[in-house]
Enzyme design. Structure first.
Site, PDB file in Angstrom:
ATOM      1  N   LYS A  71       4.527  58.414 -10.031  1.00 30.66           N
ATOM      2  CA  LYS A  71       5.265  58.099  -8.800  1.00 30.66           C
ATOM      3  C   LYS A  71       4.762  56.776  -8.210  1.00 30.66           C
ATOM      4  O   LYS A  71       3.682  56.290  -8.597  1.00 30.66           O
ATOM      5  CB  LYS A  71       5.096  59.240  -7.794  1.00 30.66           C
ATOM      6  CG  LYS A  71       3.653  59.474  -7.361  1.00 30.66           C
ATOM      7  CD  LYS A  71       3.503  60.786  -6.599  1.00 30.66           C
ATOM      8  CE  LYS A  71       2.063  60.994  -6.173  1.00 30.66           C
ATOM      9  NZ  LYS A  71       1.839  62.334  -5.601  1.00 30.66           N
ATOM     10  N   ARG A  85       2.436  71.574   3.313  1.00 35.83           N
ATOM     11  CA  ARG A  85       3.129  70.303   3.119  1.00 35.83           C
ATOM     12  C   ARG A  85       4.497  70.553   2.483  1.00 35.83           C
ATOM     13  O   ARG A  85       5.524  70.336   3.101  1.00 35.83           O
ATOM     14  CB  ARG A  85       2.281  69.361   2.269  1.00 35.83           C
ATOM     15  CG  ARG A  85       2.862  67.971   2.163  1.00 35.83           C
ATOM     16  CD  ARG A  85       1.959  67.005   1.423  1.00 35.83           C
ATOM     17  NE  ARG A  85       1.825  67.284   0.005  1.00 35.83           N
ATOM     18  CZ  ARG A  85       1.320  66.410  -0.882  1.00 35.83           C
ATOM     19  NH1 ARG A  85       0.902  65.214  -0.478  1.00 35.83           N
ATOM     20  NH2 ARG A  85       1.226  66.719  -2.158  1.00 35.83           N
ATOM     21  N   TYR A  96     -10.482  33.947  12.144  1.00 39.44           N
ATOM     22  CA  TYR A  96      -9.927  34.369  13.436  1.00 39.44           C
ATOM     23  C   TYR A  96     -10.980  35.052  14.288  1.00 39.44           C
ATOM     24  O   TYR A  96     -11.745  35.888  13.799  1.00 39.44           O
ATOM     25  CB  TYR A  96      -8.769  35.342  13.226  1.00 39.44           C
ATOM     26  CG  TYR A  96      -7.479  34.670  12.794  1.00 39.44           C
ATOM     27  CD1 TYR A  96      -6.812  33.785  13.652  1.00 39.44           C
ATOM     28  CD2 TYR A  96      -6.936  34.928  11.553  1.00 39.44           C
ATOM     29  CE1 TYR A  96      -5.630  33.174  13.262  1.00 39.44           C
ATOM     30  CE2 TYR A  96      -5.756  34.328  11.146  1.00 39.44           C
ATOM     31  CZ  TYR A  96      -5.103  33.448  12.015  1.00 39.44           C
ATOM     32  OH  TYR A  96      -3.934  32.855  11.626  1.00 39.44           O
ATOM     33  N   MET A 135      -3.877  36.663   6.733  1.00 40.52           N
ATOM     34  CA  MET A 135      -2.705  37.145   5.996  1.00 40.52           C
ATOM     35  C   MET A 135      -2.719  36.695   4.538  1.00 40.52           C
ATOM     36  O   MET A 135      -2.407  37.465   3.636  1.00 40.52           O
ATOM     37  CB  MET A 135      -1.417  36.650   6.672  1.00 40.52           C
ATOM     38  CG  MET A 135      -0.168  37.229   6.038  1.00 40.52           C
ATOM     39  SD  MET A 135       1.366  36.594   6.746  1.00 40.52           S
ATOM     40  CE  MET A 135       1.342  37.350   8.361  1.00 40.52           C
TER      41      MET A 135
HETATM   42  C1  LIG Z   1       0.690  62.853  -6.194  1.00 41.40           C
HETATM   43  C2  LIG Z   1       0.667  64.230  -6.690  1.00 41.40           C
HETATM   44  C3  LIG Z   1      -0.074  64.560  -7.827  1.00 41.40           C
HETATM   45  C4  LIG Z   1      -1.058  63.602  -8.454  1.00 41.40           C
HETATM   46  O1  LIG Z   1      -2.186  63.587  -7.632  1.00 41.40           O
HETATM   47  P1  LIG Z   1      -3.526  62.784  -8.004  1.00 41.40           P
HETATM   48  O2  LIG Z   1      -4.499  63.201  -6.971  1.00 41.40           O
HETATM   49  O3  LIG Z   1      -3.160  61.341  -7.909  1.00 41.40           O
HETATM   50  O4  LIG Z   1      -3.907  63.166  -9.377  1.00 41.40           O
HETATM   51  C5  LIG Z   1       0.044  65.836  -8.351  1.00 41.40           C
HETATM   52  N1  LIG Z   1       0.827  66.759  -7.753  1.00 41.40           N
HETATM   53  C6  LIG Z   1       1.524  66.493  -6.633  1.00 41.40           C
HETATM   54  C7  LIG Z   1       2.358  67.558  -6.018  1.00 41.40           C
HETATM   55  C8  LIG Z   1       1.455  65.231  -6.054  1.00 41.40           C
HETATM   56  O5  LIG Z   1       2.129  64.981  -4.928  1.00 41.40           O
END
Ligand SMILES: *Cc1c(COP(=O)(O)O)cnc(C)c1O
Length: 374
Positions: free
Chosen positions: A47, A146, A268, A316
């Site tokens: 992802k 979640r 800065y 930046m």
């Molecule tokens: C992002 C995610 C993972 C991968 O998690 P890592 O800690 O990066 O290995 C696995 N399962 C779910 C549901 C996630 O949202």
């Protein structure tokens, strides 16, 4: 004159920094996680553009290393990934179907995670529209609050077998909130909770662990593990030394060198004020490149074995390093220093900036010249 369009296509000679992604290290990390997970299927989470490293380059390497199961968050990430991996690869969409994207899931052969009764219902409508059974993953909320079905939801499904008719449940999953803390009792509580909740659902392999969970022991491996971060070299926890190979190197270009002395200020707010003569390099990476402002006065870069403290605030488009320890003969504008490298991991940068390696990686900027090594 070379004219290239788009910031990703800046030639190395003009970019403020070169980001090198070691694809062989990713493949090696994948194999290590497979070994560790033993008989469980080892999926690969790609992802957010493979955590900012480029799914187009990373996913084929993972597939070549043996990965057959890929996870993304959004349907559109899945659609993009479908063009990158082979037709045999299974792509699972963590956020599940949306009313406006259920048909796309079927068309692009994306398996959704069903996180709520609404999504179960939506997928059932798609089953009816397609006039055939469809694969799905059911997620249960084992304690993180979640995503996923609640205990009441799974009881509702158990009470009416029609709810899941035509849905082939080929995985029941949940996600750990504290897997990076091996001694946290929440891990075992969530594991028990997943087992209890899965008992209400059609029998299917279970999945609980992402990267850190794989290191909690075999009870957490179940049918499938879903590592992301560990593939990209992030340490699974802070208790043990990181068994994974570092994947990323970020070499920043020095734009200008100057001498400062007591009475001067740097950057800065003039927050850095040397006590005596120092040599300062201005390098071409700033917070617009995803290099957090929190690194100001905290982090460092390396030139070979010489540590270069970041002094003053991060701007930046640039930041300042104290390069006084580098022999004068080696200093020149256009030289490169490592902001991430052998001496400084992604996790080190994260610690200095008060965040986690995940955020450092997914923030890596679009102005770097990107190089992939195999
Ligand atoms: C992002 C995610 C993972 C991968 O998690 P890592 O800690 O990066 O290995 C696995 N399962 C779910 C549901 C996630 O949202």
């Amino acid at each position: 004159m070379t004219i290239l369009s788009g910031p990703h296509l800046w030639p190395a000679s003009r970019a403020g920094a070169t980001l090198t992604v070691d694809l062989a290290a990713i493949a090696s990390n994948y194999r290590l996680l497979c070994d560790k997970a033993n008989t469980a299927v080892c999926a690969a989470v790609v992802k957010a553009d493979a955590y900012g490293l480029g799914a187009e380059q990373v996913a084929p390497v993972l597939e070549k290393a043996g990965a057959r199961e890929f996870f993304v968050a959004h349907v559109d990430e899945g659609i993009a990934l479908r063009k990158i991996v082979s037709a045999e690869a299974r792509i699972t969409v963590l956020h599940g179907p949306r009313p406006d994207a259920a048909a796309e899931c079927v068309y692009f052969d994306l398996r959704p995670v069903l996180n709520s009764l609404e999504q179960v219902d939506l997928w059932k409508k798609e089953v009816i529209r397609q006039q055939g059974a469809l694969d799905a993953v059911l997620q249960v909320d084992s304690g993180m609050s979640r995503f996923g079905l609640s205990l009441k939801d799974v009881q509702t499904l158990a009470a009416d077998p029609d709810c899941l008719k035509g849905i082939r449940t080929n995985l029941v999953m949940s996600h750990l909130a504290c897997a990076d803390e091996p001694k946290n009792p929440a891990n075992e509580m969530q594991r028990q909770r997943l087992l209890e909740m899965a008992a209400y659902l059609p029998s299917a392999p279970l999945s609980l662990s992402a990267s850190s969970g794989i290191f909690l022991g075999s009870a957490y491996h179940m049918g499938l593990v879903r590592p992301g971060a560990a593939l990209y070299g992030i340490a699974p926890n802070s208790d043990e030394t990181n068994p994974l190979k570092q994947v990323v190197r970020l070499q920043a270009r020095v734009l200008q060198l100057r001498n400062v002395d007591a009475g001067d200020g740097v950057g800065y707010g003039l927050t850095y004020q040397p006590q005596g003569p120092r040599r300062i390099a201005t390098v071409a990476v700033g917070y617009a490149d995803g290099f957090s402002r929190q690194n100001g006065g905290m982090g460092c870069a390396w030139f070979g074995d010489i540590r270069l403290p970041i002094v003053g605030r991060v701007s930046m488009d640039s930041l300042a390093l104290d390069v006084s320890d580098v022999p004068e003969a080696l200093l020149h504008a256009d030289m490169h220093v490592d902001l991430i490298g052998a001496r400084r991991s992604v996790d080190d940068v994260a610690a200095a900036a008060g965040t986690i390696g995940y955020e450092v990686l997914t923030s890596l900027g679009g102005r770097y010249y990107r190089e992939y090594t195999e």
